[in-house]
Design a protein around this motif. Structure first.
Motif, PDB file in Angstrom:
ATOM      1  N   CYS A 288      -1.122   2.883   2.454  1.00 15.32           N
ATOM      2  CA  CYS A 288      -0.647   4.105   3.131  1.00 15.32           C
ATOM      3  C   CYS A 288       0.883   4.209   3.065  1.00 15.32           C
ATOM      4  O   CYS A 288       1.426   5.298   2.849  1.00 15.32           O
ATOM      5  N   GLN A 289       1.576   3.049   3.237  1.00 14.33           N
ATOM      6  CA  GLN A 289       3.048   3.093   3.174  1.00 14.33           C
ATOM      7  C   GLN A 289       3.517   3.548   1.791  1.00 14.33           C
ATOM      8  O   GLN A 289       4.386   4.409   1.669  1.00 14.33           O
ATOM      9  N   TYR A 290       2.923   2.978   0.748  1.00 11.92           N
ATOM     10  CA  TYR A 290       3.282   3.396  -0.614  1.00 11.92           C
ATOM     11  C   TYR A 290       2.985   4.875  -0.815  1.00 11.92           C
ATOM     12  O   TYR A 290       3.796   5.623  -1.364  1.00 11.92           O
ATOM     13  N   TYR A 291       1.785   5.272  -0.390  1.00 11.15           N
ATOM     14  CA  TYR A 291       1.360   6.673  -0.559  1.00 11.15           C
ATOM     15  C   TYR A 291       2.387   7.616   0.080  1.00 11.15           C
ATOM     16  O   TYR A 291       2.824   8.594  -0.543  1.00 11.15           O
ATOM     17  N   ASP A 292       2.784   7.299   1.308  1.00 10.98           N
ATOM     18  CA  ASP A 292       3.680   8.212   2.027  1.00 10.98           C
ATOM     19  C   ASP A 292       5.057   8.268   1.369  1.00 10.98           C
ATOM     20  O   ASP A 292       5.660   9.335   1.262  1.00 10.98           O
ATOM     21  N   LYS A 293       5.546   7.109   0.909  1.00 10.19           N
ATOM     22  CA  LYS A 293       6.837   7.090   0.213  1.00 10.19           C
ATOM     23  C   LYS A 293       6.770   7.926  -1.073  1.00 10.19           C
ATOM     24  O   LYS A 293       7.686   8.677  -1.397  1.00 10.19           O
ATOM     25  N   LEU A 294       5.659   7.787  -1.788  1.00 11.40           N
ATOM     26  CA  LEU A 294       5.493   8.542  -3.043  1.00 11.40           C
ATOM     27  C   LEU A 294       5.473  10.048  -2.759  1.00 11.40           C
ATOM     28  O   LEU A 294       6.099  10.837  -3.474  1.00 11.40           O
ATOM     29  N   THR A 295       4.771  10.433  -1.705  1.00 12.10           N
ATOM     30  CA  THR A 295       4.698  11.857  -1.356  1.00 12.10           C
ATOM     31  C   THR A 295       6.089  12.390  -1.030  1.00 12.10           C
ATOM     32  O   THR A 295       6.474  13.475  -1.474  1.00 12.10           O
ATOM     33  N   GLN A 296       6.863  11.574  -0.236  1.00 14.70           N
ATOM     34  CA  GLN A 296       8.216  12.008   0.130  1.00 14.70           C
ATOM     35  C   GLN A 296       9.107  12.187  -1.088  1.00 14.70           C
ATOM     36  O   GLN A 296       9.996  13.029  -1.103  1.00 14.70           O
TER      37      GLN A 296
END
Ligand code: TXA
Ligand code: MG
Length: 333
Positions: A247-255
């Motif tokens: 989830c942390q990676y996913y959110d950083k990628l989205t940002q």
């Protein structure tokens, strides 16, 4: 070239078998992935495989036959371990590497003195091999570096206009390629993990060696970029809380403006809330069955990063880890 897709009726199988006998290439279903076949004794035909795939020619091809009775035409020696392995797993997703006979040309084996032989279990593959009555060498029917094709549609995505024919046998059941084992050494060595888990092999012949991915000369295919969609792939190591890191990676990628998607087992999907998830099925066998199709689907749906959940290194999970690490180019999170 016009690429025709054929339903596997007896007439179409006869037609495709005739193409093979006359030195053409045909894509056909197996229980693992679709193969791109040619008459293994015909160098000009085999060259067409390398051309269609854009594949380096030092990477040897697997020879497919329908009956174990014919094996002595192609291999110099059948060790006892091979007899046991064949009895246990053939026809099926196992390729056995033997010392070869001269009738198998260098272009098939990448100059090696050994040849990988497999008897597939898919009824369409067996019908085609019997009808063609020639040994058929076949790598996976994808463009070199792309995910292996598990439907006729995937074959067309890569091969439309490059080959004359595809036999459509529906989706492949296993979804990842055969296990490759070399029986010319003592103990035998697994060169590529695949459809038959190594635990199952150990039960039949005892201890086996495992070629590390560094030892590229043993299984030349393993050194090349592999199974890579257009999207970047991140592979998560398996541990209890891996969804937190994912989830942390996913959110950083989205940002940062990327469009990520997570590959997750069905019952784990809720852990990712409203993030984009592609469910891969209920267990590791389903994950293996779906993995290449999902990597292609991610591209079609415009995702730019795939984050694949890790699995435990047991059963087919071990082979799945191998494929996902390769498709990530080693980007393990
Ligand atoms: O399930 C499969 O094995 C599929 C279907 C179509 O049968 N075929 C397949 O072929 O995956 P391909 O060419 O994509 O992968 C063959 C692998 C390569 O990594 C190659 O290096 C290895 O098998 N191989 C083939 N012959 C070999 C040999 N004589 N010695 C060592 N490795 C060999
Ligand atoms: Mg391949």
């Amino acid at each position: 070239m016009d690429t025709k897709v054929y339903q596997p009726t007896p007439i179409h199988i006869r037609h495709c078998a005739a193409l093979l006998r006359h030195g053409d290439v045909v894509a056909f279903p197996t229980e693992t992935v679709y193969g791109l076949g040619a008459d293994a004794r015909n160098e000009a035909a085999v060259r067409k495989i390398y051309e269609a795939k854009g594949r380096p020619s030092d990477n040897p091809l697997i020879v497919h036959i329908a009956d174990m009775q014919r094996i002595s035409e192609f291999v110099a020696e059948v060790p006892e371990t091979a007899v046991k392995l064949t009895k246990a797993f053939s026809p099926g997703p196992l390729t056995i590497v033997y010392r070869k006979k001269p009738c198998i040309p260098d272009i098939v084996t990448g100059g090696l003195q050994t040849v990988g032989i497999r008897i597939p279990s898919h009824p369409v593959a067996l019908a085609l091999l019997r009808e063609a009555d020639v040994p058929v060498c076949a790598p996976s029917a994808n463009l070199s570096t792309k995910p292996s094709p598990t439907t006729a549609r995937h074959v067309l995505q890569d091969m439309d206009g490059r080959i004359p024919a595809v036999l459509d046998g529906g989706p492949c059941q296993v979804g990842i390629e055969s296990t490759v084992i070399d029986v010319t050494t003592t103990p035998p060595r697994i060169l590529r993990q695949g459809g038959i888990p190594s635990e199952e092999i150990v039960k039949v012949i005892g201890a086996v060696g495992l070629a590390q991915s560094g030892t590229v000369a043993l299984c030349p295919g393993m050194k090349y970029k592999h199974y890579a969609p257009k999207a970047e792939v991140l592979f998560s190591a398996y541990y209890d809380d891996m969804h937190v890191t994912i989830c942390q990676y996913y959110d950083k990628l989205t940002q940062s403006g990327k469009r990520p998607v997570i590959l997750a087992l069905d019952d784990r999907a809720p852990l990712y809330g409203d993030r984009n998830v592609m469910t891969v099925g209920k267990d590791y066998a389903a994950y293996a069955h779906n993995v290449f199709a999902d990597l292609r689907a991610a591209d079609e749906q415009g995702y730019t990063v795939v984050i694949a959940e890790g699995v435990e290194s047991k059963g087919i999970g071990e082979s799945l880890i191998n494929r996902l690490i390769k498709s990530s180019g080693g980007q393990v999170i």
